[in-house]
Write a protein that holds these residues in place. Sequence first.
Motif, short mmCIF file in Angstrom:
data_model
loop_
_atom_site.label_atom_id
_atom_site.label_comp_id
_atom_site.label_asym_id
_atom_site.label_seq_id
_atom_site.Cartn_x
_atom_site.Cartn_y
_atom_site.Cartn_z
N PRO A 113 28.52 19.01 47.56
CA PRO A 113 29.79 18.26 47.60
C PRO A 113 30.93 19.12 47.06
O PRO A 113 30.69 20.09 46.34
N ILE A 114 32.17 18.72 47.38
CA ILE A 114 33.31 19.57 47.05
C ILE A 114 33.44 19.77 45.54
O ILE A 114 33.83 20.85 45.08
N GLY A 115 33.12 18.73 44.74
CA GLY A 115 33.18 18.89 43.29
C GLY A 115 32.21 19.94 42.80
O GLY A 115 32.56 20.77 41.93
N ARG A 116 31.02 19.94 43.34
CA ARG A 116 30.01 20.94 42.97
C ARG A 116 30.42 22.32 43.45
O ARG A 116 30.16 23.33 42.77
N VAL A 117 31.04 22.38 44.63
CA VAL A 117 31.52 23.67 45.16
C VAL A 117 32.50 24.31 44.19
O VAL A 117 32.39 25.49 43.83
N VAL A 118 33.49 23.52 43.76
CA VAL A 118 34.51 24.04 42.84
C VAL A 118 33.87 24.43 41.50
O VAL A 118 34.16 25.50 40.95
N GLY A 119 33.01 23.56 40.98
CA GLY A 119 32.37 23.85 39.69
C GLY A 119 31.54 25.12 39.72
O GLY A 119 31.64 25.96 38.81
N ASP A 120 30.72 25.29 40.76
CA ASP A 120 29.89 26.50 40.86
C ASP A 120 30.74 27.74 41.06
O ASP A 120 30.41 28.83 40.56
N ALA A 121 31.83 27.60 41.81
CA ALA A 121 32.72 28.75 42.02
C ALA A 121 33.37 29.17 40.70
O ALA A 121 33.50 30.37 40.41
N VAL A 122 33.77 28.21 39.89
CA VAL A 122 34.36 28.52 38.58
C VAL A 122 33.34 29.21 37.68
O VAL A 122 33.66 30.19 36.99
N VAL A 123 32.12 28.72 37.68
CA VAL A 123 31.07 29.35 36.86
C VAL A 123 30.82 30.79 37.32
O VAL A 123 30.70 31.71 36.50
N ALA A 124 30.76 31.00 38.63
CA ALA A 124 30.55 32.35 39.15
C ALA A 124 31.69 33.28 38.73
O ALA A 124 31.46 34.45 38.38
N VAL A 125 32.91 32.78 38.75
CA VAL A 125 34.06 33.59 38.35
C VAL A 125 33.99 33.94 36.86
O VAL A 125 34.25 35.08 36.47
N LEU A 126 33.62 32.99 36.03
CA LEU A 126 33.52 33.26 34.59
C LEU A 126 32.44 34.30 34.28
O LEU A 126 32.65 35.21 33.47
N VAL A 127 31.30 34.17 34.96
CA VAL A 127 30.22 35.15 34.75
C VAL A 127 30.66 36.54 35.21
O VAL A 127 30.43 37.55 34.53
N ALA A 128 31.30 36.60 36.38
CA ALA A 128 31.78 37.88 36.89
C ALA A 128 32.83 38.49 35.98
O ALA A 128 32.84 39.71 35.76
N ALA A 129 33.71 37.66 35.43
CA ALA A 129 34.74 38.17 34.52
C ALA A 129 34.11 38.81 33.29
O ALA A 129 34.56 39.87 32.83
N MET A 130 33.07 38.19 32.76
CA MET A 130 32.39 38.76 31.59
C MET A 130 31.73 40.09 31.94
O MET A 130 31.78 41.05 31.16
N HIS A 131 31.10 40.16 33.12
CA HIS A 131 30.47 41.42 33.54
C HIS A 131 31.51 42.52 33.74
O HIS A 131 31.31 43.67 33.30
N ILE A 132 32.61 42.19 34.40
CA ILE A 132 33.65 43.20 34.63
C ILE A 132 34.21 43.70 33.30
O ILE A 132 34.36 44.90 33.08
N ALA A 133 34.50 42.76 32.39
CA ALA A 133 35.05 43.16 31.09
C ALA A 133 34.06 44.03 30.33
O ALA A 133 34.45 45.05 29.72
N PHE A 134 32.78 43.66 30.37
CA PHE A 134 31.78 44.44 29.63
C PHE A 134 31.64 45.85 30.20
O PHE A 134 31.69 46.84 29.44
N TRP A 135 31.47 45.97 31.51
CA TRP A 135 31.21 47.29 32.09
C TRP A 135 32.43 48.20 32.07
O TRP A 135 32.31 49.41 31.84
N VAL A 136 33.62 47.65 32.26
CA VAL A 136 34.83 48.47 32.15
C VAL A 136 34.99 48.96 30.72
O VAL A 136 35.31 50.14 30.48
N THR A 137 34.74 48.08 29.76
CA THR A 137 34.82 48.49 28.35
C THR A 137 33.78 49.56 28.04
O THR A 137 34.08 50.55 27.34
N ALA A 138 32.56 49.39 28.55
CA ALA A 138 31.51 50.37 28.30
C ALA A 138 31.87 51.74 28.88
O ALA A 138 31.68 52.78 28.23
N VAL A 139 32.39 51.74 30.10
CA VAL A 139 32.76 53.01 30.74
C VAL A 139 33.86 53.72 29.95
O VAL A 139 33.78 54.92 29.67
N PHE A 140 34.89 52.98 29.56
CA PHE A 140 35.99 53.60 28.81
C PHE A 140 35.54 54.03 27.42
O PHE A 140 36.05 55.01 26.87
#
Length: 318
Positions: A113-140
Motif C-alpha cells: 500500500p502507498i503508506g508502506r511504500v513511503v515508509g519503506d522508501a524513507v527507511v531505505a534513504v536513512l540507511v543509505a545516508a548512514m552508509h554514504i556518510a560512513f564510507w565517505v568519512t572513512a575514505v577521507f
Amino acid sequence: MTATLTDRYVLAMLRGVPGRQRPDLERELRASIADAIDDRLRDGADAGSAEAQVLAELGDPARLAARYTDRPLHLIGPELYLDYVRVLKALLSAVLPLLFVAAGIVRFLDGAPIGRVVGDAVVAVLVAAMHIAFWVTAVFAVVGRSPALREKVRTKWDVSALPTYRIDLVGLIGGAVVTALLACLLVLSQTVGPLTGAAGEPIGVIAPALWESGALYLGIFFAAARIGFDLLGHYVGWGMPQAVANAVLTVLFLVPVIWLTTGGLLLNDAFFAALGWPRAVISNVLVIALALMGLADTAEGFRRALRRRPTTTTSEGL
C-alpha cells in the motif's frame, strides 16, 4: 634499576613512533629534556621538581609523538574538511532522491500500500545516508593520513574558482507550486470531475483500471520526490552529480508514463468520448509534450551545473 621519569616519558613517547625513527628521536628528546633540566637547576630548582616540571611542559607523550611523526590527531583535518563536506553533500543530494524513488517503485510493484511504500522508501534513504556518510568519512580519514594522497586530493583555491550564482527563488517556488497543483488536479479529476457517466459517477481523465490499481499514487510519489529534490539541490548546491540525478529521475518518470500512454493504458477513452476529442491524437500530443519537457528539464539541469561549476586547480597543476 628503577626507571627515572625521563626514561618513562621517553618510552611512552617512542611507542607512537615507527621503529626506524626511534633512535634519532630518542637521542634528540633526551638531549632536549636534559638541557631544559640543566637550565632549571641553574635557576636554583632541585633535580626532582625540575625534571617533573620539564616533562609536564612537554605534555602528553602520545601527542608529542604525533607531532614528531606528522601524524594527525583528528579524523578529518582542516586541509580536507571543505572537500569532504562538498563530496558528502553532492552524494547525499544526488543519490538519496533517486534511491527514494527507486525504493518506492520496487515496493509498489511488490503490491505494498502507498503508506508502506513511503515508509519503506524513507527507511531505505536513512540507511543509505548512514552508509554514504560512513564510507565517505572513512575514505577521507585514510586520505588525510597519507601525505601523497592528501596532496593529490586537496584542492587549491584561487579567484577563478568563484562560481556564478543566480538565486532564482521565484522559479524554484513556482515549479514546486505548479507540480503540486498538477498532482492535486489529477486526483480531483478522478473524483469530482465535471464529466459524469450514466449513473452519475465522475469520469476521470485517467483510465479506471490504472486508477484502481493505485499506480496514480506512484505519480504523486514522484511529484513529492521531485519537489524535494529541487529544494535540496537549491539549498545544498547544484553541480554535475545533481544534473545526472535529475536526468535519471526524469527518465524514471517519463519511460513508464510514455509506455502507458502509447499502449492506451493511461488515458480514459470514456473521458475523451464525452468531450468528443480523439484520444489517439491526444495521446500522441501528450507523448511529444512529455518528451520535450523531459529533454528541456534535463538540458536545464546540465546547464545549471556547467554555469555553477567552479574552475579549480589541484596542487599537481600548480
